[in-house]
Design a protein around this motif. Sequence first.
Motif, PDB file in Angstrom:
ATOM      1  N   UNK A  26       0.847  -1.187   0.000  1.00 17.76           N
ATOM      2  CA  UNK A  26       0.000   0.000   0.000  1.00 17.76           C
ATOM      3  C   UNK A  26       0.880   1.233   0.000  1.00 17.76           C
ATOM      4  N   UNK A  27       0.700   2.067  -0.997  1.00 16.03           N
ATOM      5  CA  UNK A  27       1.342   3.387  -1.066  1.00 16.03           C
ATOM      6  C   UNK A  27       2.831   3.321  -0.730  1.00 16.03           C
ATOM      7  N   UNK A  28       3.557   2.435  -1.411  1.00 17.18           N
ATOM      8  CA  UNK A  28       4.997   2.386  -1.257  1.00 17.18           C
ATOM      9  C   UNK A  28       5.503   1.549  -0.096  1.00 17.18           C
ATOM     10  N   UNK A  29       4.638   0.834   0.582  1.00 24.27           N
ATOM     11  CA  UNK A  29       5.053   0.025   1.731  1.00 24.27           C
ATOM     12  C   UNK A  29       4.622  -1.423   1.526  1.00 24.27           C
ATOM     13  N   UNK A  30       5.469  -2.343   1.988  1.00 18.94           N
ATOM     14  CA  UNK A  30       5.167  -3.771   1.932  1.00 18.94           C
ATOM     15  C   UNK A  30       5.021  -4.306   3.352  1.00 18.94           C
ATOM     16  N   UNK A  31       3.984  -5.106   3.559  1.00 16.54           N
ATOM     17  CA  UNK A  31       3.704  -5.702   4.861  1.00 16.54           C
ATOM     18  C   UNK A  31       3.447  -7.191   4.712  1.00 16.54           C
ATOM     19  N   UNK A  32       3.556  -7.890   5.825  1.00 23.22           N
ATOM     20  CA  UNK A  32       3.055  -9.252   5.927  1.00 23.22           C
ATOM     21  C   UNK A  32       2.036  -9.278   7.059  1.00 23.22           C
ATOM     22  N   UNK A  33       0.872  -9.843   6.781  1.00 18.44           N
ATOM     23  CA  UNK A  33      -0.157 -10.027   7.809  1.00 18.44           C
ATOM     24  C   UNK A  33      -0.096 -11.474   8.271  1.00 18.44           C
ATOM     25  N   UNK A  69      12.057  -3.866  -3.461  1.00 20.15           N
ATOM     26  CA  UNK A  69      10.842  -4.558  -3.883  1.00 20.15           C
ATOM     27  C   UNK A  69       9.642  -3.618  -3.900  1.00 20.15           C
ATOM     28  N   UNK A  70       9.530  -2.780  -2.879  1.00 21.14           N
ATOM     29  CA  UNK A  70       8.428  -1.816  -2.863  1.00 21.14           C
ATOM     30  C   UNK A  70       8.536  -0.864  -4.043  1.00 21.14           C
ATOM     31  N   UNK A  71       9.770  -0.485  -4.383  1.00 23.52           N
ATOM     32  CA  UNK A  71       9.965   0.391  -5.538  1.00 23.52           C
ATOM     33  C   UNK A  71       9.540  -0.271  -6.826  1.00 23.52           C
ATOM     34  N   UNK A  72       9.777  -1.570  -6.944  1.00 28.15           N
ATOM     35  CA  UNK A  72       9.353  -2.293  -8.143  1.00 28.15           C
ATOM     36  C   UNK A  72       7.834  -2.285  -8.278  1.00 28.15           C
ATOM     37  N   UNK A  73       7.142  -2.467  -7.154  1.00 30.69           N
ATOM     38  CA  UNK A  73       5.679  -2.464  -7.204  1.00 30.69           C
ATOM     39  C   UNK A  73       5.169  -1.048  -7.450  1.00 30.69           C
ATOM     40  N   UNK A  74       5.777  -0.068  -6.769  1.00 27.54           N
ATOM     41  CA  UNK A  74       5.371   1.336  -6.944  1.00 27.54           C
ATOM     42  C   UNK A  74       5.474   1.772  -8.400  1.00 27.54           C
ATOM     43  N   UNK A  75       6.567   1.390  -9.035  1.00 20.74           N
ATOM     44  CA  UNK A  75       6.831   1.879 -10.384  1.00 20.74           C
ATOM     45  C   UNK A  75       6.205   1.059 -11.490  1.00 20.74           C
ATOM     46  N   UNK A  76       5.537  -0.018 -11.138  1.00 19.57           N
ATOM     47  CA  UNK A  76       4.958  -0.888 -12.161  1.00 19.57           C
ATOM     48  C   UNK A  76       3.670  -0.298 -12.717  1.00 19.57           C
ATOM     49  N   UNK A  77       3.399  -0.486 -14.006  1.00 18.65           N
ATOM     50  CA  UNK A  77       2.121  -0.036 -14.574  1.00 18.65           C
ATOM     51  C   UNK A  77       0.930  -0.697 -13.880  1.00 18.65           C
ATOM     52  N   UNK A  78       1.129  -1.933 -13.422  1.00 20.78           N
ATOM     53  CA  UNK A  78       0.077  -2.676 -12.733  1.00 20.78           C
ATOM     54  C   UNK A  78       0.649  -3.215 -11.424  1.00 20.78           C
ATOM     55  N   UNK A  79       0.428  -2.523 -10.291  1.00 20.43           N
ATOM     56  CA  UNK A  79       0.962  -2.991  -9.010  1.00 20.43           C
ATOM     57  C   UNK A  79       0.465  -4.387  -8.629  1.00 20.43           C
ATOM     58  N   UNK A  80      -0.734  -4.733  -9.062  1.00 18.32           N
ATOM     59  CA  UNK A  80      -1.273  -6.058  -8.741  1.00 18.32           C
ATOM     60  C   UNK A  80      -0.404  -7.139  -9.373  1.00 18.32           C
ATOM     61  N   UNK A  81      -0.123  -6.995 -10.670  1.00 17.93           N
ATOM     62  CA  UNK A  81       0.712  -7.965 -11.365  1.00 17.93           C
ATOM     63  C   UNK A  81       2.126  -7.969 -10.802  1.00 17.93           C
ATOM     64  N   UNK A  82       2.627  -6.808 -10.406  1.00 19.67           N
ATOM     65  CA  UNK A  82       3.980  -6.729  -9.870  1.00 19.67           C
ATOM     66  C   UNK A  82       4.086  -7.458  -8.533  1.00 19.67           C
ATOM     67  N   UNK A  83       3.103  -7.270  -7.653  1.00 13.77           N
ATOM     68  CA  UNK A  83       3.129  -7.960  -6.362  1.00 13.77           C
ATOM     69  C   UNK A  83       2.965  -9.464  -6.564  1.00 13.77           C
ATOM     70  N   UNK A  84       2.112  -9.841  -7.497  1.00 10.42           N
ATOM     71  CA  UNK A  84       1.933 -11.260  -7.788  1.00 10.42           C
ATOM     72  C   UNK A  84       3.232 -11.857  -8.332  1.00 10.42           C
ATOM     73  N   UNK A  85       3.918 -11.112  -9.182  1.00  8.82           N
ATOM     74  CA  UNK A  85       5.195 -11.584  -9.701  1.00  8.82           C
ATOM     75  C   UNK A  85       6.229 -11.755  -8.602  1.00  8.82           C
ATOM     76  N   UNK A  86       6.218 -10.846  -7.638  1.00 10.93           N
ATOM     77  CA  UNK A  86       7.124 -10.960  -6.497  1.00 10.93           C
ATOM     78  C   UNK A  86       6.849 -12.264  -5.741  1.00 10.93           C
ATOM     79  N   UNK A  87       5.571 -12.542  -5.496  1.00 12.91           N
ATOM     80  CA  UNK A  87       5.191 -13.761  -4.781  1.00 12.91           C
ATOM     81  C   UNK A  87       5.568 -15.006  -5.571  1.00 12.91           C
ATOM     82  N   UNK A  88       5.369 -14.971  -6.871  1.00 10.24           N
ATOM     83  CA  UNK A  88       5.718 -16.117  -7.712  1.00 10.24           C
ATOM     84  C   UNK A  88       7.223 -16.374  -7.679  1.00 10.24           C
TER      85      UNK A  88
END
Length: 247
Positions: free
Chosen positions: A54-61, A119-138
């Motif tokens: 969310x907004x440049x930050x990565x968390x684990x719940x 990693x947060x920068x990669x998601x922030x800068x991606x055209x699609x943050x959803x796909x970027x976060x999913x790619x990180x998880x993969x």
Amino acid sequence: MAHKTGDQGTYRQGTYRERPSRLSGAVVWTRTATGAPGDAPPVLPDGCMDLLWTEGRLFVAGPDTRAYDPGATEPGGRYVGIRFHPGTAPALLGVPAHELRDQRVEVADLWGAATARRLAGQVDGAPDPVAALEGLALGRAADAGPPDPFLAEVVRSLDAGRSVAETAAALGVNARLLQRRSLPAFGYGPKTLARVLRLQRALALAREGLPYADTATVAGFADQAHLARDVKELTGMPLTELLGGGH
């Protein structure tokens, strides 16, 4: 504050969406905060863990044993998450589940500040943050290897309503070993996991309109009073309040 969403259905403001992930057994979800009442209802225990951006930050719940109140959220705030099937996240995230029980922890505290920023920068800068976060998880999943079939069978057995003793016997282990394997994988022992899975079964049935007494029987509770007690203990709310009415 970022939060995991578990099996919460669609938010009242219509801002929550989810879909199956390309990562087997996981779900991708997004939410845009409106700031309106009911925008972020309590997150209920579901046995899952989430990786969130969310907004440049990565968390684990971590896995919850009680309802989590995400608190007020700023209108327009965007949340993206990957919700992992019970028992699958610790190997991928590199941390035992019981160390994150009932917590929301910044990725910087788990993987280091430099890695988290990158990693947060990669998601922030991606055209699609959803796909970027999913790619990180993969990517993490590929490094971790396939999920442990033993843990998958524990979840399958308990979710089918079998007792802890029956589950241990079916897997060819004693109760002590099952407890020892469960803590780092699920965040708590098999008895608590069974209660959480049973709660989710009951809520799904009740939301479909099944009367509470029948819901209790089908989900594996002794009776409706037992259902009501477990709901109150695990969510902090009476059953009728949680589901918005009685039936």
